[in-house]
Design an enzyme around this catalytic site. Structure first.
Site, short mmCIF file in Angstrom:
data_model
loop_
_atom_site.label_atom_id
_atom_site.label_comp_id
_atom_site.label_asym_id
_atom_site.label_seq_id
_atom_site.Cartn_x
_atom_site.Cartn_y
_atom_site.Cartn_z
CD1 TRP A 102 -2.26 -2.04 1.84
CD2 TRP A 102 -3.15 -1.08 -0.25
NE1 TRP A 102 -3.19 -2.77 0.88
CE2 TRP A 102 -4.18 -2.39 -0.06
CE3 TRP A 102 -3.70 -0.04 -1.62
CZ2 TRP A 102 -4.87 -2.36 -0.96
CZ3 TRP A 102 -4.77 -0.69 -2.25
CH2 TRP A 102 -5.62 -1.94 -2.32
CG ASP A 171 -3.06 3.86 5.14
OD1 ASP A 171 -3.72 3.33 5.50
OD2 ASP A 171 -2.68 3.27 3.42
CE LYS A 195 -8.55 -2.08 4.25
NZ LYS A 195 -8.86 -3.49 3.32
N1 PMP Z 1 -4.08 0.91 2.69
C1 PMP Z 1 -4.43 0.31 3.15
C2 PMP Z 1 -3.31 0.06 4.50
C3 PMP Z 1 -5.43 -0.80 2.73
O1 PMP Z 1 -5.57 -1.85 3.46
C4 PMP Z 1 -5.73 -0.65 1.67
C5 PMP Z 1 -6.63 -1.53 1.33
N2 PMP Z 1 -7.27 -3.31 1.48
C6 PMP Z 1 -5.98 0.67 0.86
C7 PMP Z 1 -5.24 1.61 1.42
C8 PMP Z 1 -6.48 0.98 0.04
O2 PMP Z 1 -8.09 1.30 0.07
P1 PMP Z 1 -9.54 1.40 -0.75
O3 PMP Z 1 -9.13 0.39 -1.35
O4 PMP Z 1 -10.41 2.29 -0.03
O5 PMP Z 1 -8.46 2.84 -1.16
#
Ligand code: PMP
Length: 359
Positions: A102, A171, A195
């Site tokens: 991420w 994040d 989550k």
């Molecule tokens: N950052 C992290 C740490 C994630 O786990 C996720 C989704 N699994 C995201 C960003 C992306 O999130 P979204 O799909 O809500 O854009």
């Protein structure tokens, strides 16, 4: 139909009592004759929900008046772009810890718009790990330092916060409200709700108010944090049903004893799984023990060929959605706040039985 134990990484399990309450009021919200989904975002029913969701989050996070809660859209992914747009001034650099998959996406987005310095790259580490304060090289004068406090795919977590001359941005999508944190150490925290907080559709932002004026004039108003802060996240129609669910989940969290109680429960739940993984060479936990995430427990079976069998037999036993992310493979048990401890106990029993059968 019986509900199963759902180990999905997100969208993920919600407290059953919250789902039941939403169902009870779905057609007729507390006697008003329509659903909260059908309520005007400027009307009294939704207004009460919105205010309570903000208040609950502020209480749970222990926010001082220096911080404001924002409800944003576009997922955490939109924040990968909005953070540099809003917080990095013209000609300024930003520091990033490359903590995993991420963080890589956050860095890629930040690079499109300006100077981006990788303060540490932990993506090739084996066993898996993320950054730690001692391992970062952060040039002074940066706009901020960005970390991914819990990397969902790898199952690794920051244990100690880095301190530099720049505000810390995190994040926290896969761990918000799962452990006690000192928010005063952060300039901006963001997290997709799906989550630990509710369904998808809303992203929570926690911003230190002095950072609201940083966006350069070139940033369109709807993409500015300040626009949303000034309008209490009601500049445009918010994802009202998702925020309603966040309101119910945060109410549930408060009733369960808040973040401290969650942390105790989460550590106990994760401890049971890691103890099982450590007890035998049949299993191979993926994360470096010093960085293990209590939210996403990643592991391999030493004999990799058994992994599809494990997933299939687990699903037959009502333990679903444990296939590891395609980029790392293996198995991942995501056990967020609302994941019941009974489900962890069921997984431990299943793992012991599986090892006895196949080991
Ligand atoms: N950052 C992290 C740490 C994630 O786990 C996720 C989704 N699994 C995201 C960003 C992306 O999130 P979204 O799909 O809500 O854009």
């Amino acid at each position: 139909m019986n509900r199963v134990f759902n180990f999905s990484a997100g969208p993920a399990v919600l407290p059953e009592s919250v789902l039941a309450e939403a169902q009870e009021h779905l057609l007729n919200y507390h006697g008003c004759g329509f659903s909260i989904m059908e309520a005007s975002h400027r009307g009294p029913q939704y207004d009460a929900v919105h205010q309570e969701a903000v208040a609950n989050l502020s209480t749970l996070l222990g926010l001082s008046d220096d911080y404001q809660v924002l409800f944003l859209t576009g997922g955490a992914t939109a924040q990968f772009a909005l953070v540099p747009m809003n917080l990095r001034g013209a000609g300024q650099s930003a520091n990033y810890s490359l903590d995993g998959a991420w963080a890589k996406k956050a860095v890629a987005e930040a690079k499109i718009m300006g100077d981006t310095h990788v303060a540490g790259d932990f993506t090739a580490a084996k066993p898996l790990r993320c950054g730690s304060p001692a391992d970062l090289d952060c040039p002074e004068g940066a706009a901020y330092l960005h970390i991914t406090s819990n990397e969902t795919i790898e199952g690794v977590q920051w244990k100690e916060w880095p301190e530099t001359d720049a505000p810390l941005v995190a994040d926290m999508s896969s761990e918000i409200l799962s452990r006690e944190i000192d928010v005063s150490k952060f300039g901006f925290i963001y997290a997709g709700a799906q989550k630990n907080l509710g369904p998808s559709g809303v992203t929570i932002g926690i911003i230190r108010k002095d950072l609201l004026d940083r966006a350069p004039d070139s940033v369109p108003s709807i993409l500015r944090y300040k626009t949303h802060a000034d309008a209490n996240s009601l500049k445009n129609t918010p994802p009202s049903f998702s925020i309603y669910m966040v309101c119910l989940v945060t109410r549930w969290l408060l009733a369960e004893g808040g973040v401290a109680a969650m942390q105790t429960r989460n550590e106990r739940k994760a401890g049971k799984l890691y103890d099982t993984l450590d007890a035998s060479a049949f299993w191979s936990p993926s994360a470096d023990p010093a960085f293990r995430s209590p939210m996403n427990v990643t592991f391999r079976i030493a004999n990799n060929d058994l992994e599809p069998v494990f997933l299939e037999e687990a699903a037959e036993n009502g333990l679903v959605a444990m296939k590891g992310h395609r980029s790392v493979g293996g198995i991942r048990a995501s056990i967020y706040n609302a994941f019941p401890e009974a489900g962890v106990d069921a997984l431990v029993s299943f793992m012991n039985a599986f090892e006895a059968k196949h080991g």
